[in-house]
Structures are given as C-alpha cells and as structure tokens.
Design an enzyme around this catalytic site. Sequence first.
Site, PDB file in Angstrom:
ATOM      1  N   HIS A   1      -8.316  -3.174  24.585  1.00  0.00           N
ATOM      2  CA  HIS A   1      -7.065  -2.690  24.004  1.00  0.00           C
ATOM      3  C   HIS A   1      -6.562  -1.495  24.788  1.00  0.00           C
ATOM      4  O   HIS A   1      -7.371  -0.720  25.314  1.00  0.00           O
ATOM      5  CB  HIS A   1      -7.272  -2.290  22.531  1.00  0.00           C
TER       6      HIS A   1
ATOM      7  N   GLU B   1      -6.678  -9.570  17.675  1.00  0.00           N
ATOM      8  CA  GLU B   1      -6.467 -11.001  17.920  1.00  0.00           C
ATOM      9  C   GLU B   1      -7.747 -11.808  17.744  1.00  0.00           C
ATOM     10  O   GLU B   1      -7.703 -12.999  17.461  1.00  0.00           O
ATOM     11  CB  GLU B   1      -5.927 -11.207  19.345  1.00  0.00           C
TER      12      GLU B   1
HETATM   13  N1  COA Z   1     -11.795  -9.160  29.623  1.00  0.00           N
HETATM   14  C1  COA Z   1     -12.210  -8.808  30.845  1.00  0.00           C
HETATM   15  N2  COA Z   1     -11.859  -7.666  31.459  1.00  0.00           N
HETATM   16  C2  COA Z   1     -11.033  -6.848  30.799  1.00  0.00           C
HETATM   17  C3  COA Z   1     -10.571  -7.144  29.509  1.00  0.00           C
HETATM   18  C4  COA Z   1     -10.979  -8.350  28.925  1.00  0.00           C
HETATM   19  N3  COA Z   1     -10.560  -8.720  27.707  1.00  0.00           N
HETATM   20  N4  COA Z   1      -9.766  -6.137  29.076  1.00  0.00           N
HETATM   21  C5  COA Z   1      -9.730  -5.242  30.082  1.00  0.00           C
HETATM   22  N5  COA Z   1     -10.476  -5.684  31.108  1.00  0.00           N
HETATM   23  C6  COA Z   1     -10.678  -5.000  32.373  1.00  0.00           C
HETATM   24  C7  COA Z   1      -9.388  -4.926  33.163  1.00  0.00           C
HETATM   25  O1  COA Z   1      -9.233  -6.084  33.975  1.00  0.00           O
HETATM   26  C8  COA Z   1      -9.580  -3.682  33.956  1.00  0.00           C
HETATM   27  O2  COA Z   1     -10.403  -4.009  35.053  1.00  0.00           O
HETATM   28  P1  COA Z   1     -10.021  -3.631  36.564  1.00  0.00           P
HETATM   29  O3  COA Z   1      -9.896  -2.134  36.546  1.00  0.00           O
HETATM   30  O4  COA Z   1     -11.137  -4.176  37.342  1.00  0.00           O
HETATM   31  O5  COA Z   1      -8.706  -4.311  36.801  1.00  0.00           O
HETATM   32  C9  COA Z   1     -10.409  -2.796  33.035  1.00  0.00           C
HETATM   33  O6  COA Z   1     -11.033  -3.676  32.110  1.00  0.00           O
HETATM   34  C10 COA Z   1      -9.622  -1.778  32.266  1.00  0.00           C
HETATM   35  O7  COA Z   1      -8.595  -2.425  31.605  1.00  0.00           O
HETATM   36  P2  COA Z   1      -7.640  -1.598  30.630  1.00  0.00           P
HETATM   37  O8  COA Z   1      -6.924  -0.559  31.417  1.00  0.00           O
HETATM   38  O9  COA Z   1      -8.424  -1.205  29.447  1.00  0.00           O
HETATM   39  O10 COA Z   1      -6.622  -2.738  30.168  1.00  0.00           O
HETATM   40  P3  COA Z   1      -5.113  -2.555  29.759  1.00  0.00           P
HETATM   41  O11 COA Z   1      -4.938  -1.375  28.884  1.00  0.00           O
HETATM   42  O12 COA Z   1      -4.227  -2.662  30.950  1.00  0.00           O
HETATM   43  O13 COA Z   1      -4.934  -3.904  28.955  1.00  0.00           O
HETATM   44  C11 COA Z   1      -5.277  -5.546  27.328  1.00  0.00           C
HETATM   45  C12 COA Z   1      -5.247  -4.032  27.602  1.00  0.00           C
HETATM   46  C13 COA Z   1      -5.300  -5.776  25.833  1.00  0.00           C
HETATM   47  C14 COA Z   1      -4.041  -6.199  27.934  1.00  0.00           C
HETATM   48  C15 COA Z   1      -6.535  -6.127  27.982  1.00  0.00           C
HETATM   49  O14 COA Z   1      -7.689  -5.564  27.402  1.00  0.00           O
HETATM   50  C16 COA Z   1      -6.590  -7.657  27.897  1.00  0.00           C
HETATM   51  O15 COA Z   1      -6.031  -8.339  28.748  1.00  0.00           O
HETATM   52  N6  COA Z   1      -7.281  -8.218  26.854  1.00  0.00           N
HETATM   53  C17 COA Z   1      -7.314  -9.632  26.693  1.00  0.00           C
HETATM   54  C18 COA Z   1      -6.025 -10.133  26.072  1.00  0.00           C
HETATM   55  C19 COA Z   1      -5.897  -9.749  24.594  1.00  0.00           C
HETATM   56  O16 COA Z   1      -6.847  -9.825  23.847  1.00  0.00           O
HETATM   57  N7  COA Z   1      -4.684  -9.353  24.202  1.00  0.00           N
HETATM   58  C20 COA Z   1      -4.384  -8.968  22.835  1.00  0.00           C
HETATM   59  C21 COA Z   1      -4.197  -7.483  22.733  1.00  0.00           C
HETATM   60  S1  COA Z   1      -4.047  -6.950  21.057  1.00  0.00           S
END
Ligand code: COA
Length: 358
Positions: A246, A304
């Site tokens: 998140h 989710e």
């Molecule tokens: N699975 C695998 N890796 C993940 C991840 C996940 N669910 N969520 C974050 N990461 C990774 C990212 O790829 C990033 O890695 P990198 O630096 O090698 O690129 C690292 O963790 C840090 O990510 P972060 O900055 O915390 O993500 P964000 O704030 O840009 O994105 C989300 C947040 C929700 C978009 C992201 O966690 C995600 O894509 N989750 C899956 C989709 C989802 O569940 N969406 C519903 C949200 S309520």
Amino acid sequence: MTRSGLEGVVVADTRLSEVDGERGRLVVAGHDIEGLAGGTSFEALAELLWTGALPQAGAQGRTREALAEGRARAFARLEAAGPGRFADGMDALRATTAQLAADDGFDTPAALTGAVAVFAAAWARVRAGGRPVAPDRSLPHAADYLRMIEGEAPTPARAAALEAYLVTVADHGMNASTFAARVVASTGSDPVSAIVAAIGALKGPLHGGAPGPVLDMLDAIGEPDQAAQWVEAELAAGRRIMGMGHRIYRVRDPRAAVLEAALGRLEQAGVTGGRLALARAVERAAEGALRAKYPDRALAANVEFYTAVLLDAVGLGRTAFSPTFAVGRVAGWCAHVLEQRATGRLIRPASRYVGPPG
Ligand code: COA
C-alpha cells in the site's frame, strides 16, 4: 524536485477521513472504521460523510429515502444508458454515469450514489443474461443492490456482509480516484463529471481493480500448502502479488482486518465461500516472501485482499468486484466534491520540463 507519484504531498485539508499509515488506523469523520463496520448502516455512514454527523437514533429515514429516490430516478434512465453492451463493468459504469446530466437532478450525493448502485447492478444482471431489476424503495441500499443483481432479496447475513464492505470502503483519504474527483470539482465542473473521472481512476489494477485478480491468484494456488512456492515464483518472475502492499500503510491495512471479521460473521451464519483458510495461508506466505525481498519496506495485506474473499462469499461474481467498490466509494467521492467546492481552490500543480531545450 519531482515528488514521484505525489507521495507525501498534502493537497487538501479534509474533515472526511484520516489514514494513519504508521499505526494502521482509519478514522472516518471522527469514528474508527472498526466501530463503523461493525453495525453502522450504509445510509448512516453516507450521512456522516455528507453532513459531518451520524444520524440520531431513529432518524435514518432521510438519507434512506433520498438514496431510494436516487435509485428510482436512475432506473428510469437505464434503457437509454444500455450498460449491457460493455464487456467490462467499469466501462459500463463510467459510460452510464456519464449519460446523467447534473442539471437533471443528478447533482446531489444521494442521487449519484443511488445511480451508481443501479447501473452497477444492471450491468451485472444483464451480463448474466437477465433483465435489469427495478429498485425497491422499502429496502436498505446494500440489500437492494444485491437484490437488483440477483432478482430476490438477500438473506440478512449476506446483506449485512455487503453493507460492512460498503461502509469500510466508502472513504479513504486522498486516494487516486478521490483525487481525480477533486481535481475535476476544483475546476468548477459538475458533480457528474467528477464522479465519471473517479470511476476511470478506480478501474486501474493499482487502485480498485485488484480484487478480481486476487481471486484468480487464490484459484491458481489452489491449496494452502502451495502458497509459499507460488508466491516465490511470482516474485522471481518480477510480478506483483495482488492485494499486498500500500502507498500509505506500513502495517497491515486496518480494512483487511475489518473485512476478515465480517467474513467470520458470515461463516458463523453458515455462509462460506470456502476460501478463507486458503486466503489466510496465502497472506502469510506473501507477507513472508515480501519481507525477505524488501526488508526495509513493510508490504502487508491491503483492503483488496479480503475484499475478494468477502465479495465471493457474498455471492458476487469477480467481474462485479470493482463496480461494487465504486458503489461504496461513490459516497466518499460525493463528500469530497462537496468539500472541494466549499473550501478548495483550483488544483493546478506544476511539472518540471525535461525535454530538449527550445
Ligand atoms: N508485490 C510485489 N512487489 C511489490 C508489491 C506487491 N504487491 N507492492 C510493492 N512491491 C514492490 C514494488 O515493486 C517496489 O519494488 P521496486 O523498488 O523494486 O520497484 C517496492 O515494493 C516498493 O513499492 P511501493 O513504493 O511500496 O509501492 P507503491 O506505493 O508505488 O504502490 C501499490 C503501492 C498498492 C500500487 C503496490 O503495493 C501494488 O502494486 N500492490 C498490488 C496491487 C494492489 O493490491 N492494489 C490495490 C491497492 S489498495
């Protein structure tokens, strides 16, 4: 310096909700989400968002009546809108909502919130081969939404589980779809346009489009003892685990716990989608694998993850998950539109030019 993804940038003062990412706490207009999701009606929650106060005991009729009126008026518009021609429920919701005219009485929160439920239900109904079902004014909003999808009134346990879900997701700080709604409202545009923009933002898999894929993931894993291996392989392939991580929460999303509790109540009432044990095993495996891969970034279950399991247990098909998210979140979008109009200024940020010099 560019703040990638506007992370940490405060763009508004709001009285609507506070997301405490460090402590894993969500407060909606002064009330903890745990208390609200444990028994507050969607009508009462909507009134809290739209007026700033929960209704007095016994005085919930006003919002219930306004929502019922909104559903009835939207249903009268349905034929022209034709949601069934769209393969995707969010495309249908965006297009049908866009056909409403604000100057035709669809500029109030209750009218818009009622309309989104009618359009989402009609799409699910038509795609399943049925005809749209007219709303029933005598029912609460959540129960009527299920009834318009299924053709008959749901059991109290299923209606209560869906209601807990709608209450849980109604508002959540400056999320992407809410921001989209506020940007449009800030230009002086009408509420229908703001809600259409928000629906477009919610459609994306990084925002509201994740619960369907979460269920696909649980199906692909199949058995709890396969979870760890499956998750490892996904991460090794560079893919994200849906329902995990998140932007704001650095601990488990409190809404995951609230929905898990609602699932427990549903199971006690004898309704089970049969996936709760598997979901818990996958969550444990994913949390462990993500902790190993990103030791400095806590990535835990988000809303989710258990949305998928709950809405499945309630009996909704996975294609209806994102539209159902909109059915709840539209109450928050409307509240933000009101707030933006009352207190906000044109939202117009800056960009840094990195192209060739002129
Ligand atoms: N699975 C695998 N890796 C993940 C991840 C996940 N669910 N969520 C974050 N990461 C990774 C990212 O790829 C990033 O890695 P990198 O630096 O090698 O690129 C690292 O963790 C840090 O990510 P972060 O900055 O915390 O993500 P964000 O704030 O840009 O994105 C989300 C947040 C929700 C978009 C992201 O966690 C995600 O894509 N989750 C899956 C989709 C989802 O569940 N969406 C519903 C949200 S309520």
